[in-house]
Design a protein around this motif. Structure first.
Motif, PDB file in Angstrom:
ATOM      1  N   LYS A   1       5.631   1.637 -14.860  1.00  0.00           N
ATOM      2  CA  LYS A   1       6.882   1.681 -15.615  1.00  0.00           C
ATOM      3  C   LYS A   1       7.532   3.055 -15.498  1.00  0.00           C
ATOM      4  CE  LYS A   1       5.782  -1.776 -19.102  1.00  0.00           C
ATOM      5  NZ  LYS A   1       5.530  -2.027 -20.525  1.00  0.00           N
ATOM      6  N   ASN A   2       6.717   4.102 -15.595  1.00  0.00           N
ATOM      7  CA  ASN A   2       7.253   5.456 -15.473  1.00  0.00           C
ATOM      8  C   ASN A   2       7.750   5.730 -14.058  1.00  0.00           C
ATOM      9  OD1 ASN A   2       6.716   6.023 -18.153  1.00  0.00           O
ATOM     10  ND2 ASN A   2       4.705   6.865 -17.719  1.00  0.00           N
ATOM     11  N   THR A   3       7.015   5.242 -13.065  1.00  0.00           N
ATOM     12  CA  THR A   3       7.394   5.455 -11.671  1.00  0.00           C
ATOM     13  C   THR A   3       8.716   4.773 -11.346  1.00  0.00           C
ATOM     14  OG1 THR A   3       5.082   5.602 -11.001  1.00  0.00           O
ATOM     15  CG2 THR A   3       6.675   5.135  -9.268  1.00  0.00           C
ATOM     16  N   PHE A   4       8.912   3.547 -11.833  1.00  0.00           N
ATOM     17  CA  PHE A   4      10.094   2.774 -11.484  1.00  0.00           C
ATOM     18  C   PHE A   4      11.170   2.778 -12.568  1.00  0.00           C
ATOM     19  CE2 PHE A   4       6.856   0.944  -8.658  1.00  0.00           C
ATOM     20  CZ  PHE A   4       7.517   1.068  -7.458  1.00  0.00           C
ATOM     21  N   SER A   5      11.023   3.604 -13.602  1.00  0.00           N
ATOM     22  CA  SER A   5      12.075   3.661 -14.620  1.00  0.00           C
ATOM     23  C   SER A   5      13.319   4.304 -14.010  1.00  0.00           C
ATOM     24  CB  SER A   5      11.607   4.446 -15.844  1.00  0.00           C
ATOM     25  OG  SER A   5      11.460   5.807 -15.533  1.00  0.00           O
TER      26      SER A   5
ATOM     27  N   ASP B   1       5.283 -18.469 -10.740  1.00  0.00           N
ATOM     28  CA  ASP B   1       5.950 -19.175 -11.830  1.00  0.00           C
ATOM     29  C   ASP B   1       6.454 -18.230 -12.912  1.00  0.00           C
ATOM     30  OD1 ASP B   1       5.536 -21.641 -10.631  1.00  0.00           O
ATOM     31  OD2 ASP B   1       3.576 -21.883 -11.571  1.00  0.00           O
ATOM     32  N   LYS B   2       5.666 -17.199 -13.227  1.00  0.00           N
ATOM     33  CA  LYS B   2       6.082 -16.233 -14.244  1.00  0.00           C
ATOM     34  C   LYS B   2       5.509 -14.870 -13.901  1.00  0.00           C
ATOM     35  CE  LYS B   2       2.288 -17.111 -17.408  1.00  0.00           C
ATOM     36  NZ  LYS B   2       1.918 -17.287 -18.789  1.00  0.00           N
ATOM     37  N   GLU B   3       6.129 -13.838 -14.470  1.00  0.00           N
ATOM     38  CA  GLU B   3       5.679 -12.486 -14.183  1.00  0.00           C
ATOM     39  C   GLU B   3       4.311 -12.231 -14.792  1.00  0.00           C
ATOM     40  OE1 GLU B   3       8.090 -12.228 -17.944  1.00  0.00           O
ATOM     41  OE2 GLU B   3       8.518 -13.042 -15.982  1.00  0.00           O
ATOM     42  N   GLY B   4       3.597 -11.321 -14.159  1.00  0.00           N
ATOM     43  CA  GLY B   4       2.287 -10.911 -14.640  1.00  0.00           C
ATOM     44  C   GLY B   4       2.308  -9.426 -14.944  1.00  0.00           C
ATOM     45  N   THR B   5       1.150  -8.851 -14.960  1.00  0.00           N
ATOM     46  CA  THR B   5       1.021  -7.432 -15.241  1.00  0.00           C
ATOM     47  C   THR B   5       0.930  -6.670 -13.926  1.00  0.00           C
ATOM     48  OG1 THR B   5      -0.187  -7.947 -17.264  1.00  0.00           O
ATOM     49  CG2 THR B   5      -0.355  -5.708 -16.443  1.00  0.00           C
ATOM     50  N   GLY B   6       1.858  -5.772 -13.709  1.00  0.00           N
ATOM     51  CA  GLY B   6       1.812  -4.936 -12.519  1.00  0.00           C
ATOM     52  C   GLY B   6       0.666  -3.951 -12.629  1.00  0.00           C
ATOM     53  N   LYS B   7       0.184  -3.490 -11.494  1.00  0.00           N
ATOM     54  CA  LYS B   7      -0.935  -2.547 -11.549  1.00  0.00           C
ATOM     55  C   LYS B   7      -0.989  -1.692 -10.298  1.00  0.00           C
ATOM     56  CE  LYS B   7      -4.038  -6.205 -10.083  1.00  0.00           C
ATOM     57  NZ  LYS B   7      -5.143  -7.060 -10.450  1.00  0.00           N
ATOM     58  N   ILE B   8      -1.685  -0.595 -10.436  1.00  0.00           N
ATOM     59  CA  ILE B   8      -1.974   0.311  -9.330  1.00  0.00           C
ATOM     60  C   ILE B   8      -3.485   0.422  -9.254  1.00  0.00           C
ATOM     61  CG2 ILE B   8      -1.765   2.652  -8.437  1.00  0.00           C
ATOM     62  CD1 ILE B   8       0.802   2.941 -10.020  1.00  0.00           C
ATOM     63  N   SER B   9      -4.042   0.228  -8.067  1.00  0.00           N
ATOM     64  CA  SER B   9      -5.496   0.357  -7.894  1.00  0.00           C
ATOM     65  C   SER B   9      -5.773   1.126  -6.612  1.00  0.00           C
ATOM     66  CB  SER B   9      -6.160  -1.022  -7.867  1.00  0.00           C
ATOM     67  OG  SER B   9      -5.601  -1.821  -6.854  1.00  0.00           O
ATOM     68  N   GLU B  10      -6.952   1.666  -6.537  1.00  0.00           N
ATOM     69  CA  GLU B  10      -7.354   2.411  -5.341  1.00  0.00           C
ATOM     70  C   GLU B  10      -7.631   1.438  -4.202  1.00  0.00           C
ATOM     71  OE1 GLU B  10      -7.656   5.753  -4.588  1.00  0.00           O
ATOM     72  OE2 GLU B  10      -6.560   5.980  -6.466  1.00  0.00           O
TER      73      GLU B  10
ATOM     74  N   GLN C   1       0.845  -1.184   0.000  1.00  0.00           N
ATOM     75  CA  GLN C   1       0.000   0.000   0.000  1.00  0.00           C
ATOM     76  C   GLN C   1       0.884   1.238   0.000  1.00  0.00           C
ATOM     77  OE1 GLN C   1      -3.221  -0.141   2.684  1.00  0.00           O
ATOM     78  NE2 GLN C   1      -4.100   1.768   1.957  1.00  0.00           N
ATOM     79  N   ASN C   2       0.553   2.164  -0.889  1.00  0.00           N
ATOM     80  CA  ASN C   2       1.278   3.428  -0.993  1.00  0.00           C
ATOM     81  C   ASN C   2       0.248   4.548  -0.923  1.00  0.00           C
ATOM     82  OD1 ASN C   2       3.257   5.341  -1.411  1.00  0.00           O
ATOM     83  ND2 ASN C   2       3.248   5.090  -3.632  1.00  0.00           N
ATOM     84  N   GLY C   3       0.053   5.088   0.259  1.00  0.00           N
ATOM     85  CA  GLY C   3      -0.986   6.102   0.444  1.00  0.00           C
ATOM     86  C   GLY C   3      -2.357   5.482   0.266  1.00  0.00           C
ATOM     87  N   SER C   4      -3.139   6.015  -0.664  1.00  0.00           N
ATOM     88  CA  SER C   4      -4.485   5.486  -0.910  1.00  0.00           C
ATOM     89  C   SER C   4      -4.502   4.503  -2.077  1.00  0.00           C
ATOM     90  CB  SER C   4      -5.449   6.640  -1.191  1.00  0.00           C
ATOM     91  OG  SER C   4      -5.065   7.306  -2.384  1.00  0.00           O
ATOM     92  N   GLU C   5      -3.310   4.062  -2.509  1.00  0.00           N
ATOM     93  CA  GLU C   5      -3.225   3.132  -3.637  1.00  0.00           C
ATOM     94  C   GLU C   5      -2.639   1.795  -3.189  1.00  0.00           C
ATOM     95  OE1 GLU C   5      -2.322   6.223  -7.256  1.00  0.00           O
ATOM     96  OE2 GLU C   5      -0.629   5.407  -6.147  1.00  0.00           O
ATOM     97  N   VAL C   6      -3.067   0.735  -3.873  1.00  0.00           N
ATOM     98  CA  VAL C   6      -2.476  -0.581  -3.692  1.00  0.00           C
ATOM     99  C   VAL C   6      -1.662  -0.863  -4.949  1.00  0.00           C
ATOM    100  CG1 VAL C   6      -2.907  -3.049  -3.425  1.00  0.00           C
ATOM    101  CG2 VAL C   6      -4.324  -1.402  -2.203  1.00  0.00           C
ATOM    102  N   VAL C   7      -0.364  -1.149  -4.763  1.00  0.00           N
ATOM    103  CA  VAL C   7       0.559  -1.336  -5.870  1.00  0.00           C
ATOM    104  C   VAL C   7       0.960  -2.805  -5.929  1.00  0.00           C
ATOM    105  CG1 VAL C   7       2.772  -0.639  -6.845  1.00  0.00           C
ATOM    106  CG2 VAL C   7       1.425   1.004  -5.527  1.00  0.00           C
ATOM    107  N   GLU C   8       0.931  -3.365  -7.136  1.00  0.00           N
ATOM    108  CA  GLU C   8       1.350  -4.748  -7.366  1.00  0.00           C
ATOM    109  C   GLU C   8       2.493  -4.724  -8.368  1.00  0.00           C
ATOM    110  OE1 GLU C   8      -0.617  -8.474  -9.700  1.00  0.00           O
ATOM    111  OE2 GLU C   8      -1.830  -7.589  -8.095  1.00  0.00           O
TER     112      GLU C   8
END
Length: 113
Positions: A57-61, A80-89, A12-19
């Motif tokens: 991608k922009n945040t962690f570039s 097992d393998k990478e997925g799609t990262g996401k940010i959600s409320e 959790q980063n503030g009001s967001e959940v980051v994966e």
């Protein structure tokens, strides 16, 4: 040669959940943090572009290593393998919240000592 493991880290980063997905994760020498290295993002060959993954991608570039507070980590999975990262409320869970408290630092004593 064995394939290097991939970890899914949800925090959790503030009001967001980051994966995010990363190849290296371990407890930091900084007290109360974990370190995440070698972020893994999905391929750009996809037809559809996910705005939350682009934001990640922009945040962690250019980030070599990220330090995440332990109390912000919701879950860590080896996958097992990478997925799609996401940010959600972050969705509130009713009207109950954890009582905020200051961290107890090693070697530091309270006012009654």
């Amino acid at each position: 040669m064995a394939q290097q493991p991939v970890y899914k880290v949800i925090f959790q980063n503030g009001s967001e959940v980051v994966e995010v997905y990363a190849r290296q994760i371990y407890q930091s020498d900084l007290w109360g943090f974990i370190e995440i290295e070698e972020f893994v993002f999905g391929e750009r060959s996809q037809l559809l572009v996910d705005p939350s993954e682009e934001k990640l991608k922009n945040t962690f570039s250019g980030v070599k290593r990220s330090y995440i507070p332990l109390h912000s980590v919701l879950r860590i999975d080896e996958v097992d393998k990478e997925g799609t990262g996401k940010i959600s409320e972050a969705k509130p869970r009713g009207n109950v919240a954890a009582f905020p408290f200051p961290p107890n630092h090693p070697g530091q004593h309270g006012p009654e000592d």
